[in-house]
Design a protein around this motif. Structure first.
Motif, mmCIF file in Angstrom:
data_model
loop_
_atom_site.group_PDB
_atom_site.id
_atom_site.type_symbol
_atom_site.label_atom_id
_atom_site.label_comp_id
_atom_site.label_asym_id
_atom_site.label_seq_id
_atom_site.Cartn_x
_atom_site.Cartn_y
_atom_site.Cartn_z
ATOM 1 N N LEU A 63 0.927 -1.153 0.076
ATOM 2 C CA LEU A 63 -0.142 -0.166 -0.018
ATOM 3 C C LEU A 63 0.836 1.284 0.161
ATOM 4 C CD1 LEU A 63 -2.862 -0.781 2.599
ATOM 5 C CD2 LEU A 63 -3.088 -0.746 0.133
ATOM 6 N N THR A 64 1.716 1.206 0.719
ATOM 7 C CA THR A 64 2.845 2.324 0.852
ATOM 8 C C THR A 64 3.568 2.685 -0.635
ATOM 9 O OG1 THR A 64 3.034 1.681 3.099
ATOM 10 C CG2 THR A 64 4.711 3.345 2.185
ATOM 11 N N LEU A 83 0.761 4.370 -2.687
ATOM 12 C CA LEU A 83 0.213 5.510 -2.110
ATOM 13 C C LEU A 83 1.182 6.562 -1.781
ATOM 14 C CD1 LEU A 83 -2.984 4.391 -0.364
ATOM 15 C CD2 LEU A 83 -2.751 4.837 -2.760
ATOM 16 N N VAL A 104 -0.733 6.347 3.785
ATOM 17 C CA VAL A 104 -1.261 4.908 4.539
ATOM 18 C C VAL A 104 -1.020 5.427 5.982
ATOM 19 C CG1 VAL A 104 -0.617 2.724 4.903
ATOM 20 C CG2 VAL A 104 -0.122 3.594 2.646
ATOM 21 N N GLY A 163 -6.095 3.260 3.716
ATOM 22 C CA GLY A 163 -5.317 3.799 2.640
ATOM 23 C C GLY A 163 -6.141 5.155 2.225
ATOM 24 N N ILE A 204 -4.993 0.043 -5.925
ATOM 25 C CA ILE A 204 -5.116 -0.519 -4.767
ATOM 26 C C ILE A 204 -6.274 -1.668 -5.063
ATOM 27 C CG2 ILE A 204 -6.690 -0.316 -2.574
ATOM 28 C CD1 ILE A 204 -5.666 2.520 -2.443
ATOM 29 N N ILE A 213 -10.685 1.884 3.015
ATOM 30 C CA ILE A 213 -9.985 2.972 2.135
ATOM 31 C C ILE A 213 -10.816 4.192 2.335
ATOM 32 C CG2 ILE A 213 -9.823 3.390 -0.752
ATOM 33 C CD1 ILE A 213 -8.192 1.292 0.542
#
Length: 491
Positions: free
Chosen positions: A33-34, A37, A42, A68, A79, A113
C-alpha cells in the motif's frame, strides 16, 4: 416469529462464495500500500486509526490492517487490482457516520479505503441543474458549492458536517427533504466507480433520458460498497428558494398529524419540503438536559409536527400561515408557532435534529429505523408502543421522524431507574415485536440507515428469497473474489 424467519432463511439462502484467503502477511500488505500511495497515503499505526474505526454508536470494535488514503482515481484502481490479486478485503469509507457498521471492519483483516482526499468539484452546470463532485467531498461543502452558484443541493442530514458524498450515495441516505426531493438515489444522475478488479466504470451521465440498458448507477448507489468504490457522482441541483416558512404545530395524535399532512400537501404540493413528527417526551428530555436554550414550541402538546414550505422567486409568501389558519378553523389544530427569524428556524430544527442525541442523556436506547406506508404510521406507533411495553414494562417509546415519507425512527428509552446493560441485553424481543408489526403493515426494517453488518441476519429473514438470489448473483458477477466490503449487507 424469529423461528419462522430463520426457517425461511435456511430454506432459500443462496450460496455465496467465501473470500479468497489472503496470500500476504500484514507487513507485506502495508508495504505494498505504501508503494502504491506513498508514505503519507497509509495509516498503519493502530493508535492513529481511531477516527476511522470509532463509528457513531460505538457498537463495533474490530481493528483494520491499515487505512489507505488515495489521492487520485488511478490510485484507487491500483489498490483494487492489488487487493483483488491477493484476496485483501477493502472497506470503502466516507465520513464514518454510518449507523449500521458498513464502513468499519468486521473481520480485522481488511483495509479501510478513505476517499477523503478525493474532495473536488469537477463541474457545475446551472442550466442543466447538475453538479459533478468527487466522492470524498463533505456533504456540507457540496451545499456550499451549489449555493455559491445560486443553486441548492437539497440532501440535508444531521451529520452533513462530516458525511461524505460517496458514503451518502453508498448508503442511499435520506434526510429531511426526501418528501420534496427524494433520497440520495433520486438525486444522483450518474456515478464513476472503481470495480473489484480495478476497472473504472465511467457513468457520470447528466442525461435525463437514457434507455440504453440496465441502470448500473442504481446498482452502485445503496450497495454499501459491496460492488465497487464510488469515486465521483453527478448530482441534481435546484434553484435556491427565496424563503423557507417553518412552523412547529401542536397535534393531539399521529392520526391528527396525518390529516394535517394531507391537508398541507394538497395546499402546498411540491413546496412542502418537510413534515417531521416529534413526541412530547423528546422536548421534555431536551429541556431537562439543557439541550435547548428555550422551548421552541407554542406550548404543551402530546405531539408536534415540524413543517416547512419553500417559497420560490416570485411566489407568494404566507402560504404556511394560510394553511395553518384553515387547520385552526376546522379544529384540526389549536396552537402553533411560526418562525419569525433564522434563529427561530434554527432552534426548531435543532429540536428535531437532536432527537437521536437526546436519548443518550436518558440512558440506553433500543433503536429502529423503519418505514411503512404513510397512512399506516399512526397504526405503527400505536401498536408498536403497546407491543414493546408488554415486553418491557416501563419502557418509554420515543418514535419520531419523517412522517411525510413514512420513515419513523421508532426508538425506546430504558425505564426510569433501569440498568442500561440489562435493558440492552433484552433488546431482541423488542426488535422482534416491532419488526413483526412493520412487516404486517407492508413496511421495511431498514428505511434509510442500510444493512451494514448490523442487519445482515435480519435481511436474510425478511427479504424475498428470489430478491436475495438476485442480489447474490450480482455480487458474485461483479466481485467474484469477495473483496469489496466483505461480510456486509449479504453476510
Amino acid at each position: 416469529m424469529e423461528a419462522r424467519w430463520g426457517k425461511l432463511a435456511r430454506a432459500r439462502n443462496p450460496v455465496f462464495k467465501a473470500p479468497i484467503p489472503m496470500s500476504l502477511s500484514t507487513a507485506e500488505i502495508i508495504a505494498q500500500l505504501t508503494a502504491l500511495l506513498g508514505p503519507g497515503g497509509v495509516i498503519a499505526d493502530p493508535a492513529q486509526m481511531g477516527a476511522y474505526l470509532n463509528e457513531p454508536r460505538k457498537r463495533f470494535h474490530v481493528p483494520a490492517i491499515a487505512v489507505g488514503l488515495p489521492a487520485t482515481v488511478e490510485q484507487v484502481q491500483a489498490i483494487a487490482r492489488f487487493a483483488n490479486e491477493h484476496g485483501v478485503g477493502l472497506i470503502p469509507q466516507g465520513g464514518n457516520t454510518g449507523l449500521v457498521g458498513a464502513q468499519v471492519p468486521l473481520r480485522g483483516d481488511e483495509v479501510i479505503i478513505s476517499l477523503s482526499r478525493l474532495d473536488k468539484v469537477r463541474a457545475i452546470d446551472i442550466a442543466a441543474g447538475t453538479m459533478t463532485v468527487e466522492a470524498g467531498m463533505i456533504l456540507e461543502n457540496a451545499h456550499k458549492a451549489a449555493e455559491a452558484e445560486g443553486a441548492m443541493f437539497p440532501l440535508w442530514l444531521a451529520s452533513q458536517g462530516s458525511a461524505r458524498i460517496g458514503g451518502v450515495l453508498s448508503s442511499n441516505a435520506g434526510g429531511v427533504n426526501v418528501l420534496a426531493f427524494g433520497n440520495a438515489r433520486e438525486l444522483c444522475m450518474g456515478v464513476e466507480a472503481v470495480l473489484a478488479d480495478g476497472r473504472l466504470y465511467q457513468g457520470l451521465s447528466s442525461l435525463k433520458k437514457d434507455n440504453t440498458g440496465y441502470d448500473l448507477k442504481d446498482l452502485l448507489v445503496g450497495a454499501e460498497g459491496t460492488l465497487g468504490i464510488i469515486t465521483a457522482a453527478t448530482l441534481k441541483i435546484f434553484p435556491q428558494p427565496e424563503e423557507f416558512e417553518t412552523a412547529l404545530v401542536n397535534v393531539a395524535s399521529p392520526e391528527v398529524a396525518l390529516t394535517l399532512f394531507q391537508s398541507l400537501r394538497e395546499r402546498a404540493g411540491s413546496r412542502l419540503n418537510a413534515f417531521e413528527l416529534i413526541p412530547w417526551i423528546g422536548l421534555d428530555i431536551q429541556l431537562r438536559h439543557g439541550m435547548l436554550d428555550r422551548d421552541p414550541t407554542a406550548g404543551p402538546s402530546p405531539w408536534y409536527a415540524l413543517v416547512e414550505i419553500s417559497r420560490m422567486k416570485g411566489g407568494t409568501s404566507g402560504a404556511l400561515q394560510s394553511a395553518l389558519e384553515a387547520a385552526f378553523e376546522t379544529g384540526l389544530v389549536d396552537n402553533a408557532v411560526i418562525a419569525e427569524s433564522l434563529a427561530d428556524r434554527t432552534r426548531m430544527w435543532d429540536f428535531r435534529e437532536q432527537m437521536s442525541e437526546c436519548q443518550s442523556r436518558e440512558g440506553a436506547s433500543i433503536k429502529h429505523d423503519v418505514s411503512v406506508p404513510i397512512a399506516a404510521v399512526p397504526q405503527l406507533i400505536a401498536e408498536g408502543s403497546i407491543a414493546a411495553q408488554r415486553v418491557v414494562p416501563g419502557i418509554r417509546p420515543v418514535p419520531f421522524g419523517h412522517m411525510g415519507d413514512g420513515n419513523i425512527h421508532f426508538n425506546f428509552s430504558q425505564p426510569v431507574g433501569a440498568d442500561g446493560k440489562a435493558f440492552m441485553a433484552g433488546a431482541e424481543p423488542v426488535h422482534a415485536a416491532i419488526y413483526e408489526i412493520v412487516l404486517k403493515l407492508g413496511g421495511s426494517v431498514s428505511a434509510e440507515h442500510g444493512i451494514g453488518q448490523l442487519k445482515t441476519e435480519l435481511l436474510k429473514q425478511v427479504k424475498d428469497p428470489v430478491a436475495l438470489e438476485m442480489m447474490h448473483a450480482i455480487k458474485n458477477a461483479l466481485d467474484p473474489k469477495g473483496i469489496m466490503n466483505p461480510g456486509k449487507m449479504l453476510g
